[in-house]
Scaffold this active site. Structure first.
Site, PDB file in Angstrom:
ATOM      1  N   SER A   9       0.858  -1.194   0.000  1.00 57.38           N
ATOM      2  CA  SER A   9       0.000   0.000   0.000  1.00 57.38           C
ATOM      3  C   SER A   9       0.887   1.234   0.000  1.00 57.38           C
ATOM      4  O   SER A   9       1.624   1.476   0.966  1.00 57.38           O
ATOM      5  CB  SER A   9      -0.894   0.017   1.239  1.00 57.38           C
ATOM      6  OG  SER A   9      -1.362   1.337   1.452  1.00 57.38           O
ATOM      7  N   HIS A  34      -1.325  -1.439  -4.234  1.00 57.60           N
ATOM      8  CA  HIS A  34      -2.577  -1.030  -3.587  1.00 57.60           C
ATOM      9  C   HIS A  34      -2.577   0.491  -3.392  1.00 57.60           C
ATOM     10  O   HIS A  34      -1.655   1.054  -2.797  1.00 57.60           O
ATOM     11  CB  HIS A  34      -2.673  -1.745  -2.243  1.00 57.60           C
ATOM     12  CG  HIS A  34      -3.960  -1.549  -1.501  1.00 57.60           C
ATOM     13  ND1 HIS A  34      -5.090  -2.312  -1.734  1.00 57.60           N
ATOM     14  CD2 HIS A  34      -4.299  -0.693  -0.520  1.00 57.60           C
ATOM     15  CE1 HIS A  34      -6.060  -1.930  -0.913  1.00 57.60           C
ATOM     16  NE2 HIS A  34      -5.602  -0.940  -0.163  1.00 57.60           N
ATOM     17  N   ASP A  36      -4.656   3.633  -1.920  1.00 63.03           N
ATOM     18  CA  ASP A  36      -5.703   4.003  -0.960  1.00 63.03           C
ATOM     19  C   ASP A  36      -6.199   5.414  -1.231  1.00 63.03           C
ATOM     20  O   ASP A  36      -5.468   6.387  -1.025  1.00 63.03           O
ATOM     21  CB  ASP A  36      -5.144   3.936   0.463  1.00 63.03           C
ATOM     22  CG  ASP A  36      -5.008   2.515   0.947  1.00 63.03           C
ATOM     23  OD1 ASP A  36      -5.990   1.759   0.838  1.00 63.03           O
ATOM     24  OD2 ASP A  36      -3.910   2.145   1.414  1.00 63.03           O
ATOM     25  N   MET A  38      -8.669   8.353  -0.231  1.00 59.32           N
ATOM     26  CA  MET A  38      -9.448   8.826   0.930  1.00 59.32           C
ATOM     27  C   MET A  38      -9.922  10.244   0.672  1.00 59.32           C
ATOM     28  O   MET A  38      -9.172  11.065   0.141  1.00 59.32           O
ATOM     29  CB  MET A  38      -8.573   8.835   2.183  1.00 59.32           C
ATOM     30  CG  MET A  38      -7.968   7.485   2.511  1.00 59.32           C
ATOM     31  SD  MET A  38      -6.944   7.614   3.989  1.00 59.32           S
ATOM     32  CE  MET A  38      -6.424   5.911   4.148  1.00 59.32           C
ATOM     33  N   HIS A  67      -8.404   1.186  -3.911  1.00 59.76           N
ATOM     34  CA  HIS A  67      -9.320   1.018  -2.774  1.00 59.76           C
ATOM     35  C   HIS A  67      -9.958   2.374  -2.488  1.00 59.76           C
ATOM     36  O   HIS A  67      -9.304   3.269  -1.960  1.00 59.76           O
ATOM     37  CB  HIS A  67      -8.490   0.500  -1.577  1.00 59.76           C
ATOM     38  CG  HIS A  67      -9.265   0.336  -0.315  1.00 59.76           C
ATOM     39  ND1 HIS A  67      -8.645   0.129   0.906  1.00 59.76           N
ATOM     40  CD2 HIS A  67     -10.604   0.324  -0.064  1.00 59.76           C
ATOM     41  CE1 HIS A  67      -9.574   0.011   1.849  1.00 59.76           C
ATOM     42  NE2 HIS A  67     -10.756   0.121   1.294  1.00 59.76           N
ATOM     43  N   MET A  69     -11.964   4.720  -0.503  1.00 63.75           N
ATOM     44  CA  MET A  69     -12.572   5.009   0.810  1.00 63.75           C
ATOM     45  C   MET A  69     -13.198   6.394   0.706  1.00 63.75           C
ATOM     46  O   MET A  69     -12.718   7.374   1.283  1.00 63.75           O
ATOM     47  CB  MET A  69     -11.496   4.954   1.899  1.00 63.75           C
ATOM     48  CG  MET A  69     -11.066   3.522   2.194  1.00 63.75           C
ATOM     49  SD  MET A  69      -9.540   3.450   3.143  1.00 63.75           S
ATOM     50  CE  MET A  69      -8.370   3.559   1.800  1.00 63.75           C
ATOM     51  N   MET A 138     -11.682  -5.500   5.883  1.00 62.32           N
ATOM     52  CA  MET A 138     -10.814  -4.548   6.596  1.00 62.32           C
ATOM     53  C   MET A 138     -10.407  -5.155   7.940  1.00 62.32           C
ATOM     54  O   MET A 138     -11.259  -5.602   8.713  1.00 62.32           O
ATOM     55  CB  MET A 138     -11.537  -3.215   6.831  1.00 62.32           C
ATOM     56  CG  MET A 138     -11.829  -2.406   5.572  1.00 62.32           C
ATOM     57  SD  MET A 138     -10.380  -2.003   4.563  1.00 62.32           S
ATOM     58  CE  MET A 138      -9.363  -1.059   5.708  1.00 62.32           C
ATOM     59  N   ASP A 174      -6.739  -6.100   4.778  1.00 60.93           N
ATOM     60  CA  ASP A 174      -6.143  -4.764   4.644  1.00 60.93           C
ATOM     61  C   ASP A 174      -6.081  -4.098   6.018  1.00 60.93           C
ATOM     62  O   ASP A 174      -7.116  -3.765   6.595  1.00 60.93           O
ATOM     63  CB  ASP A 174      -6.988  -3.938   3.672  1.00 60.93           C
ATOM     64  CG  ASP A 174      -6.353  -2.595   3.346  1.00 60.93           C
ATOM     65  OD1 ASP A 174      -5.252  -2.312   3.843  1.00 60.93           O
ATOM     66  OD2 ASP A 174      -6.987  -1.834   2.579  1.00 60.93           O
TER      67      ASP A 174
HETATM   68  C1  DX5 Z   1      -6.231   1.768   5.712  1.00 63.40           C
HETATM   69  C2  DX5 Z   1      -5.805   1.444   4.319  1.00 63.40           C
HETATM   70  C3  DX5 Z   1      -4.699   0.473   4.262  1.00 63.40           C
HETATM   71  C4  DX5 Z   1      -3.430   0.954   4.883  1.00 63.40           C
HETATM   72  C5  DX5 Z   1      -2.755  -0.214   5.507  1.00 63.40           C
HETATM   73  O1  DX5 Z   1      -7.294   2.660   5.696  1.00 63.40           O
HETATM   74  O2  DX5 Z   1      -6.886   0.907   3.566  1.00 63.40           O
HETATM   75  O3  DX5 Z   1      -4.473   0.002   2.940  1.00 63.40           O
HETATM   76  O4  DX5 Z   1      -2.525   1.548   3.994  1.00 63.40           O
HETATM   77  O5  DX5 Z   1      -1.657   0.237   6.219  1.00 63.40           O
HETATM   78  P1  DX5 Z   1      -0.897  -0.692   7.229  1.00 63.40           P
HETATM   79  O6  DX5 Z   1      -0.383  -1.879   6.470  1.00 63.40           O
HETATM   80  O7  DX5 Z   1       0.198   0.185   7.743  1.00 63.40           O
HETATM   81  O8  DX5 Z   1      -1.881  -1.099   8.307  1.00 63.40           O
HETATM   82 ZN    ZN Z   2      -6.482  -0.090   1.575  1.00 65.84          ZN
END
Ligand code: DX5
Ligand code: ZN
Length: 218
Positions: A9, A34, A36, A38, A67, A69, A138, A174
């Site tokens: 990620s 991956h 993320d 947000m 992903h 969010m 999650m 994740d």
């Molecule tokens: C959290 C994300 C993850 C995050 C995981 O909201 O969806 O993908 O980057 O990070 P680690 O591996 O540090 O928990």
């Molecule tokens: Zn993620």
């Protein structure tokens, strides 16, 4: 035979060196990248958008696993598809018309995924299992890297793996994945492991961290 995949990620990468760090992850055996996304609404943070996907696209043939969010993900799916995403995963909790949204992702020629937060029962996605290529269970509350793995999510992984009845659908975990929790998640039935801080913040470096994760799942 199950195909196990490690998905670094980039949330935990050094954004000023993103290209270099992703290249390192690829050279050391990453299976997909991956990303993320947000929005500061579905989750407290704002991270990155489709521009980052299009910037990375020319640098790898590995799948770019996006992903989302974000609230109202259907408003942005097309721009992520155009930017070069291979997999787009939306949250059940942000998708009142989930069935339509998943169909829309597939209509754009992209693999579809659904993600469920820690409080959401696995049963809530029972009616869409036939239309997904990826399920993210999650293992932290979304929004931040570096949080602790929630082992109580593992029965959901096992239940979903049973429900899929051998179908070739990825079950992704994740959040909080390191070289101990990765084995727990594998035993429960997950086959894709997202890891951010365990790879990009590892004192021993990205390459070593990836090798350790890989050897932890055999
Ligand atoms: C959290 C994300 C993850 C995050 C995981 O909201 O969806 O993908 O980057 O990070 P680690 O591996 O540090 O928990
Ligand atoms: Zn993620």
């Amino acid at each position: 035979m199950t195909l196990y995949k490690i998905a670094p990620s980039i949330l935990s990468a050094d954004f000023a060196q993103l290209g270099i760090q992703v290249k390192k992850a690829i050279e050391h055996g990453a299976d997909q990248i991956h990303i993320d996304v947000m929005d500061g609404r579905f989750v407290p943070n704002i991270s990155m958008g489709a521009l980052v996907v299009s910037a990375l696209r020319p640098h790898t043939t590995l799948p770019l696993d996006v992903h989302l969010m974000i609230v109202e993900p259907e408003r942005h799916i097309e721009s992520f598809a155009k930017a070069g995403a291979d997999i787009i995963t939306v949250h059940l909790e942000a998708s009142p018309n989930l069935h339509r949204t998943l169909q829309y992702i597939r209509d754009l020629g992209v693999k579809s995924g659904v993600a469920i937060n820690p409080h959401t029962p696995a049963d809530h996605i029972a009616e869409v299992l036939h239309m997904v290529d990826n399920i993210i269970v999650m293992t932290v509350n979304p929004g931040f890297g570096g949080q602790a793995f929630l082992p109580e999510m593992m029965p959901k992984v096992t239940l979903l793996r049973e429900r899929l009845q051998g179908r070739n659908v990825d079950i992704t975990v994740d959040g909080g994945i390191d070289d101990e929790t990765i084995a727990v998640a594998k035993d429960a039935g997950a086959n894709v492991f997202v890891a951010g801080s365990a790879i990009f913040n590892a004192p021993e470096g990205i390459g070593q961290a990836l090798s350790r994760l890989k050897s932890a799942i055999g």
